[in-house]
Design an enzyme around this catalytic site. Sequence first.
Site, PDB file in Angstrom:
ATOM      1  N   GLY A 183       0.846  -1.203   0.000  1.00 32.36           N
ATOM      2  CA  GLY A 183       0.000   0.000   0.000  1.00 32.36           C
ATOM      3  C   GLY A 183       0.873   1.240   0.000  1.00 32.36           C
ATOM      4  CB  THR A 237       0.568   3.749  -4.706  1.00 33.14           C
ATOM      5  OG1 THR A 237      -0.655   3.087  -4.344  1.00 33.14           O
ATOM      6  CG2 THR A 237       1.551   2.737  -5.287  1.00 33.14           C
ATOM      7  CE1 TYR A 246      -8.146  -0.740   9.993  1.00 33.12           C
ATOM      8  CE2 TYR A 246      -8.554   0.376  12.089  1.00 33.12           C
ATOM      9  CZ  TYR A 246      -7.825   0.248  10.919  1.00 33.12           C
ATOM     10  OH  TYR A 246      -6.781   1.103  10.676  1.00 33.12           O
ATOM     11  CE  LYS A 287      -4.789  -1.795  10.736  1.00 36.44           C
ATOM     12  NZ  LYS A 287      -3.578  -1.759   9.916  1.00 36.44           N
TER      13      LYS A 287
HETATM   14  N1  LIG Z   1      -5.590   6.961   7.870  1.00 40.33           N
HETATM   15  C1  LIG Z   1      -5.679   6.729   9.174  1.00 40.33           C
HETATM   16  O1  LIG Z   1      -6.194   7.552   9.941  1.00 40.33           O
HETATM   17  C2  LIG Z   1      -5.135   5.463   9.760  1.00 40.33           C
HETATM   18  C3  LIG Z   1      -5.074   5.348  11.148  1.00 40.33           C
HETATM   19  C4  LIG Z   1      -4.555   4.193  11.711  1.00 40.33           C
HETATM   20  C5  LIG Z   1      -4.108   3.175  10.895  1.00 40.33           C
HETATM   21  N2  LIG Z   1      -4.201   3.314   9.546  1.00 40.33           N
HETATM   22  C6  LIG Z   1      -3.693   2.200   8.733  1.00 40.33           C
HETATM   23  O2  LIG Z   1      -2.752   2.702   7.804  1.00 40.33           O
HETATM   24  C7  LIG Z   1      -2.705   1.868   6.658  1.00 40.33           C
HETATM   25  C8  LIG Z   1      -2.815   2.717   5.399  1.00 40.33           C
HETATM   26  O3  LIG Z   1      -3.983   3.505   5.472  1.00 40.33           O
HETATM   27  P1  LIG Z   1      -4.136   4.855   4.629  1.00 40.33           P
HETATM   28  O4  LIG Z   1      -5.076   5.710   5.401  1.00 40.33           O
HETATM   29  O5  LIG Z   1      -2.813   5.394   4.266  1.00 40.33           O
HETATM   30  O6  LIG Z   1      -4.918   4.299   3.344  1.00 40.33           O
HETATM   31  P2  LIG Z   1      -5.066   4.923   1.881  1.00 40.33           P
HETATM   32  O7  LIG Z   1      -4.689   6.362   1.848  1.00 40.33           O
HETATM   33  O8  LIG Z   1      -6.459   4.550   1.481  1.00 40.33           O
HETATM   34  O9  LIG Z   1      -3.996   4.078   1.002  1.00 40.33           O
HETATM   35  C9  LIG Z   1      -4.175   2.738   0.846  1.00 40.33           C
HETATM   36  C10 LIG Z   1      -3.026   2.094   0.072  1.00 40.33           C
HETATM   37  O10 LIG Z   1      -3.180   0.681   0.191  1.00 40.33           O
HETATM   38  C11 LIG Z   1      -3.478   0.130  -1.084  1.00 40.33           C
HETATM   39  N3  LIG Z   1      -4.507  -0.912  -0.947  1.00 40.33           N
HETATM   40  C12 LIG Z   1      -5.811  -0.749  -0.627  1.00 40.33           C
HETATM   41  N4  LIG Z   1      -6.441  -1.933  -0.648  1.00 40.33           N
HETATM   42  C13 LIG Z   1      -5.503  -2.858  -0.995  1.00 40.33           C
HETATM   43  C14 LIG Z   1      -5.532  -4.246  -1.204  1.00 40.33           C
HETATM   44  N5  LIG Z   1      -6.666  -4.974  -1.046  1.00 40.33           N
HETATM   45  N6  LIG Z   1      -4.386  -4.871  -1.557  1.00 40.33           N
HETATM   46  C15 LIG Z   1      -3.235  -4.172  -1.716  1.00 40.33           C
HETATM   47  N7  LIG Z   1      -3.129  -2.851  -1.527  1.00 40.33           N
HETATM   48  C16 LIG Z   1      -4.268  -2.202  -1.174  1.00 40.33           C
HETATM   49  C17 LIG Z   1      -3.955   1.280  -1.938  1.00 40.33           C
HETATM   50  O11 LIG Z   1      -3.772   1.020  -3.343  1.00 40.33           O
HETATM   51  P3  LIG Z   1      -5.030   1.159  -4.376  1.00 40.33           P
HETATM   52  O12 LIG Z   1      -5.699   2.452  -4.089  1.00 40.33           O
HETATM   53  O13 LIG Z   1      -4.394   1.058  -5.715  1.00 40.33           O
HETATM   54  O14 LIG Z   1      -5.921  -0.006  -4.083  1.00 40.33           O
HETATM   55  C18 LIG Z   1      -3.060   2.395  -1.418  1.00 40.33           C
HETATM   56  O15 LIG Z   1      -1.756   2.284  -1.940  1.00 40.33           O
HETATM   57  C19 LIG Z   1      -3.816   0.834   6.849  1.00 40.33           C
HETATM   58  O16 LIG Z   1      -3.281  -0.341   7.393  1.00 40.33           O
HETATM   59  C20 LIG Z   1      -4.724   1.487   7.886  1.00 40.33           C
HETATM   60  O17 LIG Z   1      -5.425   0.538   8.641  1.00 40.33           O
HETATM   61  C21 LIG Z   1      -4.700   4.421   8.947  1.00 40.33           C
END
Ligand SMILES: NC(=O)c1ccc[n+]([C@@H]2O[C@H](COP(=O)([O-])OP(=O)(O)OC[C@H]3O[C@@H](n4cnc5c(N)ncnc54)[C@H](OP(=O)(O)O)[C@@H]3O)[C@@H](O)[C@H]2O)c1
Length: 245
Positions: A10, A12, A154, A158
């Site tokens: 992930g 990108t 989730y 986590k």
């Molecule tokens: N944002 C928050 O507040 C937050 C807080 C705590 C933890 N997290 C954790 O941080 C991580 C990243 O979250 P983010 O907020 O940065 O998400 P994001 O901005 O939505 O980015 C998601 C990334 O993961 C890829 N992805 C999504 N579904 C996938 C799949 N089934 N297989 C492979 N790649 C996949 C996407 O590629 P495509 O778009 O091409 O599918 C993209 O590169 C996650 O584990 C999330 O649980 C986030």
Amino acid sequence: MKKTYAFITGGTKGIGKAVAHRLGKAGYPLVLTYGTDSETAESVREELRRLYAVDVHILSADISRKESIGLIGRYLENQDLRIGALVFNAGLTCRDSFEKLKWEDWERVFFGNIHFPVFLLQHILEIGRIEKGSSVVFTGSLMGIEPHSVSLAYGVTKNGVHALVKNLVKFLVPYEIRVNGVAPGFVDTEWQKAKPAEIRQNIERKISLGRFCTPEELADVYLMLIENTYFNGEVIVVDGGYSYK
Ligand SMILES: NC(=O)c1ccc[n+]([C@@H]2O[C@H](COP(=O)([O-])OP(=O)(O)OC[C@H]3O[C@@H](n4cnc5c(N)ncnc54)[C@H](OP(=O)(O)O)[C@@H]3O)[C@@H](O)[C@H]2O)c1
């Protein structure tokens, strides 16, 4: 000395992309996986190459599919890439109510958040594509510490990610690999930006700093966990002082 590759699932968008920028800036060549958005992945690759003059590979590998493990392994072997930092960042969720929760969705979230990184790590070790002295970093979540009011799968997975970090330490000793995690609070990525303004304001009221974390602020913590060779088995909470009051 040429650095070994940093591999980010992930990588990108959102947190993963910010980590890719931070590591690219530090001189790491990169392998970034993504789900479906090839156009974004290609433009991120171009941007990283242009800004930091590092080698960047992109690879579509769905974390909800077992086949992706073999696909990643074959890619590393065919391209002859060796990993020095492995960031398990991509995560899945399911927001159905407890009453409407389906077995398949529960299983999909467990597969993507727990099974996939465990067996991808096992496979990468098996094919010898990770160096001694490497660092593994998982993206956990504050929601793995505080009960999650929206997604049971989730929150539970986590929490499992945090347990994995602690439990993997001993299993990785023979390989001289360290493992740590980052538990972000609320980070301004597409994932959070999609939330209605009212919900975002409610969240901001509960954060002592009164705002979401930027992906860039968070990315520094990943670099620290990768490069500081005494961190092991640690899950760093980065939540701006969150409280449920
Ligand atoms: N944002 C928050 O507040 C937050 C807080 C705590 C933890 N997290 C954790 O941080 C991580 C990243 O979250 P983010 O907020 O940065 O998400 P994001 O901005 O939505 O980015 C998601 C990334 O993961 C890829 N992805 C999504 N579904 C996938 C799949 N089934 N297989 C492979 N790649 C996949 C996407 O590629 P495509 O778009 O091409 O599918 C993209 O590169 C996650 O584990 C999330 O649980 C986030």
